[in-house]
Design a protein around this motif. Structure first.
Motif, short mmCIF file in Angstrom:
data_model
loop_
_atom_site.label_atom_id
_atom_site.label_comp_id
_atom_site.label_asym_id
_atom_site.label_seq_id
_atom_site.Cartn_x
_atom_site.Cartn_y
_atom_site.Cartn_z
N LYS A 1 0.92 -1.26 -0.05
CA LYS A 1 0.08 0.14 -0.13
C LYS A 1 1.00 1.24 -0.25
CE LYS A 1 -4.25 0.68 1.57
NZ LYS A 1 -5.60 0.19 2.15
N SER B 1 2.50 1.63 -3.23
CA SER B 1 1.62 2.12 -4.51
C SER B 1 1.17 3.42 -4.45
CB SER B 1 0.40 0.99 -4.41
OG SER B 1 -0.40 1.30 -3.34
N HIS C 1 -2.72 2.34 -8.45
CA HIS C 1 -3.64 1.79 -7.64
C HIS C 1 -3.19 0.77 -6.95
CE1 HIS C 1 -7.61 0.40 -6.18
NE2 HIS C 1 -7.95 1.59 -6.22
N TYR C 2 -3.45 0.46 -5.51
CA TYR C 2 -3.03 -0.86 -4.76
C TYR C 2 -3.46 -2.16 -5.34
CZ TYR C 2 -3.14 -4.32 -1.17
OH TYR C 2 -2.85 -5.43 -0.47
N LEU D 1 -1.25 -3.04 -8.30
CA LEU D 1 0.03 -3.67 -7.92
C LEU D 1 -0.10 -5.22 -7.06
CD1 LEU D 1 2.29 -0.93 -6.35
CD2 LEU D 1 2.26 -1.90 -8.69
N ASN E 1 3.46 2.41 -15.59
CA ASN E 1 3.33 2.00 -13.91
C ASN E 1 4.84 1.29 -13.66
OD1 ASN E 1 0.88 2.82 -13.72
ND2 ASN E 1 -0.10 1.02 -14.15
N VAL F 1 6.78 2.32 -10.26
CA VAL F 1 7.34 1.70 -9.20
C VAL F 1 8.56 1.88 -9.04
CG1 VAL F 1 6.96 -0.65 -8.54
CG2 VAL F 1 5.04 0.25 -9.35
#
Length: 65
Positions: free
Chosen positions: A17, A20, A26-27, A30, A44, A48
């Motif tokens: 969490k 992300s 968004h959690y 992931l 994304n 990350v």
């Protein structure tokens, strides 16, 4: 490789969490990626990677102060 890095951070107690949130991804996205339910798009992945670098930088500041 990136997935393994994220898993290592999680093993060290940094929540998915948190990663992300810092990445702006968004959690659920992931979580599904970690659980091999979907792939991450390149945008994304970059987010990350940058989030992980930010976490490392913050930890270095803490440990060096």
């Amino acid at each position: 490789m990136l997935k393994e890095k994220v898993q290592q951070f999680m093993e060290m107690g940094i929540s998915l969490k948190s990663i992300s949130s810092l990445a702006g991804v968004h959690y659920t996205t992931l979580s599904k990626w970690i659980n091999n339910e979907r792939e991450l798009n390149n945008s994304n992945k970059i987010k990350v990677e940058e989030a992980l670098k930010t976490i490392v930088d913050k930890l270095l500041i803490i440990f060096n102060s």
